[in-house]
Design a protein around this motif. Structure first.
Motif, short mmCIF file in Angstrom:
data_model
loop_
_atom_site.label_atom_id
_atom_site.label_comp_id
_atom_site.label_asym_id
_atom_site.label_seq_id
_atom_site.Cartn_x
_atom_site.Cartn_y
_atom_site.Cartn_z
N VAL A 1 14.41 -20.62 -6.83
CA VAL A 1 15.23 -19.70 -7.62
C VAL A 1 15.37 -18.36 -6.89
O VAL A 1 16.45 -17.76 -6.85
CB VAL A 1 14.65 -19.50 -9.03
CG1 VAL A 1 15.42 -18.42 -9.80
CG2 VAL A 1 14.67 -20.81 -9.80
N ALA A 2 14.27 -17.89 -6.32
CA ALA A 2 14.31 -16.62 -5.58
C ALA A 2 15.28 -16.70 -4.41
O ALA A 2 15.98 -15.72 -4.10
CB ALA A 2 12.92 -16.26 -5.09
N GLU A 3 15.36 -17.84 -3.73
CA GLU A 3 16.33 -18.02 -2.65
C GLU A 3 17.75 -18.07 -3.20
O GLU A 3 18.66 -17.42 -2.67
CB GLU A 3 16.02 -19.31 -1.88
CG GLU A 3 16.99 -19.55 -0.73
CD GLU A 3 16.66 -20.82 0.07
OE1 GLU A 3 17.47 -21.17 0.96
OE2 GLU A 3 15.60 -21.44 -0.19
N LEU A 4 17.94 -18.81 -4.29
CA LEU A 4 19.28 -18.91 -4.89
C LEU A 4 19.76 -17.57 -5.42
O LEU A 4 20.97 -17.29 -5.43
CB LEU A 4 19.26 -19.94 -6.02
CG LEU A 4 18.94 -21.38 -5.60
CD1 LEU A 4 18.77 -22.25 -6.84
CD2 LEU A 4 20.04 -21.95 -4.70
N ALA A 5 18.83 -16.73 -5.84
CA ALA A 5 19.20 -15.41 -6.36
C ALA A 5 19.83 -14.53 -5.29
O ALA A 5 20.49 -13.54 -5.61
CB ALA A 5 17.97 -14.71 -6.94
N GLY A 6 19.66 -14.90 -4.02
CA GLY A 6 20.28 -14.15 -2.95
C GLY A 6 21.72 -14.53 -2.69
O GLY A 6 22.40 -13.89 -1.89
N ILE A 7 22.22 -15.57 -3.37
CA ILE A 7 23.61 -15.99 -3.20
C ILE A 7 24.51 -15.06 -3.99
O ILE A 7 24.24 -14.73 -5.15
CB ILE A 7 23.80 -17.44 -3.70
CG1 ILE A 7 22.94 -18.41 -2.88
CG2 ILE A 7 25.27 -17.84 -3.66
CD1 ILE A 7 22.95 -19.84 -3.42
N GLU A 8 25.59 -14.64 -3.38
CA GLU A 8 26.54 -13.76 -4.06
C GLU A 8 27.03 -14.43 -5.34
O GLU A 8 27.32 -15.63 -5.36
CB GLU A 8 27.73 -13.46 -3.16
CG GLU A 8 28.70 -12.45 -3.75
CD GLU A 8 29.84 -12.11 -2.80
OE1 GLU A 8 30.45 -11.04 -2.98
OE2 GLU A 8 30.11 -12.92 -1.87
N ALA B 1 22.01 -15.14 -12.95
CA ALA B 1 21.05 -15.51 -13.99
C ALA B 1 20.65 -16.97 -13.82
O ALA B 1 21.31 -17.74 -13.12
CB ALA B 1 21.66 -15.29 -15.38
N ILE B 2 19.55 -17.33 -14.48
CA ILE B 2 19.13 -18.72 -14.54
C ILE B 2 18.87 -19.09 -15.99
O ILE B 2 18.16 -18.38 -16.72
CB ILE B 2 17.88 -19.00 -13.69
CG1 ILE B 2 17.44 -20.48 -13.85
CG2 ILE B 2 16.73 -18.05 -14.01
CD1 ILE B 2 16.39 -20.93 -12.85
N LYS B 3 19.49 -20.18 -16.42
CA LYS B 3 19.16 -20.77 -17.72
C LYS B 3 17.93 -21.65 -17.50
O LYS B 3 17.99 -22.67 -16.81
CB LYS B 3 20.32 -21.59 -18.27
CG LYS B 3 19.99 -22.27 -19.61
CD LYS B 3 21.14 -23.11 -20.14
CE LYS B 3 20.73 -23.81 -21.43
NZ LYS B 3 21.79 -24.68 -21.99
N ALA C 1 8.40 -14.30 -7.76
CA ALA C 1 8.95 -14.90 -6.55
C ALA C 1 10.16 -14.10 -6.05
O ALA C 1 10.33 -13.89 -4.84
CB ALA C 1 9.35 -16.35 -6.81
N CYS C 2 10.99 -13.64 -6.97
CA CYS C 2 12.15 -12.83 -6.58
C CYS C 2 11.70 -11.51 -5.98
O CYS C 2 12.27 -11.05 -4.97
CB CYS C 2 13.06 -12.59 -7.79
SG CYS C 2 14.05 -14.02 -8.27
N GLU C 3 10.70 -10.90 -6.56
CA GLU C 3 10.21 -9.62 -6.03
C GLU C 3 9.71 -9.80 -4.60
O GLU C 3 9.99 -8.97 -3.72
CB GLU C 3 9.11 -9.08 -6.93
CG GLU C 3 8.58 -7.72 -6.49
CD GLU C 3 7.52 -7.17 -7.43
OE1 GLU C 3 6.94 -6.12 -7.10
OE2 GLU C 3 7.26 -7.79 -8.49
N ALA C 4 8.99 -10.90 -4.37
CA ALA C 4 8.46 -11.15 -3.02
C ALA C 4 9.59 -11.42 -2.03
O ALA C 4 9.47 -11.09 -0.84
CB ALA C 4 7.50 -12.34 -3.06
N ALA C 5 10.69 -12.01 -2.52
CA ALA C 5 11.80 -12.35 -1.64
C ALA C 5 12.82 -11.23 -1.51
O ALA C 5 13.78 -11.35 -0.74
CB ALA C 5 12.49 -13.61 -2.14
N ILE D 1 17.00 -11.77 -10.47
CA ILE D 1 17.82 -12.66 -11.29
C ILE D 1 17.42 -12.47 -12.75
O ILE D 1 16.24 -12.20 -13.04
CB ILE D 1 17.64 -14.13 -10.85
CG1 ILE D 1 18.77 -15.02 -11.40
CG2 ILE D 1 16.28 -14.68 -11.27
CD1 ILE D 1 18.82 -16.39 -10.75
N ASP D 2 18.37 -12.57 -13.65
CA ASP D 2 18.07 -12.52 -15.08
C ASP D 2 17.61 -13.89 -15.55
O ASP D 2 18.28 -14.91 -15.29
CB ASP D 2 19.31 -12.12 -15.89
CG ASP D 2 19.65 -10.65 -15.75
OD1 ASP D 2 18.78 -9.87 -15.33
OD2 ASP D 2 20.79 -10.28 -16.09
N VAL D 3 16.47 -13.94 -16.24
CA VAL D 3 15.98 -15.19 -16.82
C VAL D 3 16.52 -15.30 -18.25
O VAL D 3 16.34 -14.39 -19.06
CB VAL D 3 14.45 -15.25 -16.82
CG1 VAL D 3 13.96 -16.53 -17.50
CG2 VAL D 3 13.91 -15.16 -15.39
#
Length: 313
Positions: free
Chosen positions: A158-165, A169-171, A186-190, A194-196
């Motif tokens: 998810v953290a990797e996908l959050a970098g895609i333009e 958010a993730i459902k 994970a997003c913070e580390a990457a 992303i909004d959960v």
């Protein structure tokens, strides 16, 4: 530049009404007028928006013409009073991107997208899938439903996908209430974010306590004002008041995570005076035993709600 979409609030994965027509697929014709009225009713009851063409909307049972018209109907019904987040799920990115492009053309505010359906994709294929759909230009909520897709969008992915333009958010529908913190960590580390969004009705309370900022739910089709009250109390940190209503609804909410969730929610709509009606194949009518259980759980929720103080909801 990535587009933004505020998903704070209750976005309803809308059920789709049918009317009998022997000439229609499986003898059931989409009732667009009734669907439009339902979308308006949800917005009137405080919902943030609607999500047509999700699993609850039986997207996989629709013709291409029907699937597009459902989004157009929702957009027209909601207008500028809320958001429309169209389901664009497809077996491959070329199909999902096609639906995302049509959603953009037809005025949707964003899209909801599963990983490739009907195929257990690997990590590289999942990333490519969402990258391609992102090219349609609408804000995208990726959808983690490992039960149906057999693919788990784990936190580091998810953290990797959050970098895609355009991925905003993730459902989250894994039913693992630890995910909100894990995804954020994970997003913070990457270096991404992303909004959960709570994606299963029976873990809403737990996920919002841990930082989920929205709710993409099924049972708001049955209890819109009550579910909005739960969300608003949670967002304000008024957990005791939220828990009181949530506890009243949980017997019904558990059906949102079961195989027969579409039939159960439509039956719940019938019970509260809305129109749920039948489903198209492959969904079959509930067995007598299962229908009795859905009715009992829904009635239990209704009776519990009736005992709440008038200021609670």
């Amino acid at each position: 530049m990535a587009r933004e979409l505020n998903l704070g609030g209750v976005v309803v994965a809308t059920a789709l009404p049918y009317k009998e027509n022997p000439a229609a697929p499986a003898g059931l014709e989409v009732d667009y007028d009734r669907f439009a009225a339902h979308c308006e009713w949800l917005i009137d009851n405080g919902c943030r928006g609607v999500g047509p063409n999700g699993s609850l909307g039986e997207y996989s049972s629709l013709t291409d013409e029907e699937r597009r018209r459902v989004v157009q109907t929702a957009v027209q019904a909601v207008g500028d009073r809320g958001v429309v987040v169209a389901g664009v799920h497809g077996p491959g990115w070329h199909q999902a991107k096609h639906w995302a492009e049509l959603a953009a053309e037809d005025g949707a505010n964003g899209v909801l997208c599963l990983p490739p359906t009907m195929y257990r994709s690997d990590r590289r294929g999942i990333v490519e899938h969402f990258e391609k759909v992102s090219e349609a230009g609408l804000p995208m909520m990726i959808y983690n439903n490992p039960f149906d897709t057999k693919v788990d969008l784990v936190p580091d992915l998810v953290a990797e996908l959050a970098g895609i333009e355009n991925v905003v958010a993730i459902k989250e529908f894994s039913a693992d209430v630890r995910r909100a913190f894990e995804i954020n960590d994970a997003c913070e580390a990457a270096g991404t974010s992303i909004d959960v969004i709570a994606g299963a009705d029976d873990v809403l309370f737990e996920l919002m306590v841990d930082g989920a900022v929205g709710w993409f739910g099924g049972y708001p089709n049955v209890f819109p004002s009550e579910t909005v009250a739960v969300y608003n109390y949670m967002a304000e940190g008024r957990y005791d008041e939220a828990r009181e209503i949530y506890r009243s609804l949980i017997a019904a909410f558990r059906w949102d995570s079961r195989t027969e969730f579409v039939q159960a929610i439509k039956l719940g709509m019938d019970m509260v005076g809305r129109y749920g009606g039948p489903c198209r194949p492959p969904r079959t009518a509930l067995s007598a035993e299962m229908e009795a259980q859905v009715r009992a759980d829904t009635q239990r929720a209704l009776e519990a709600l009736s005992r709440l103080s008038p200021t609670s909801v």
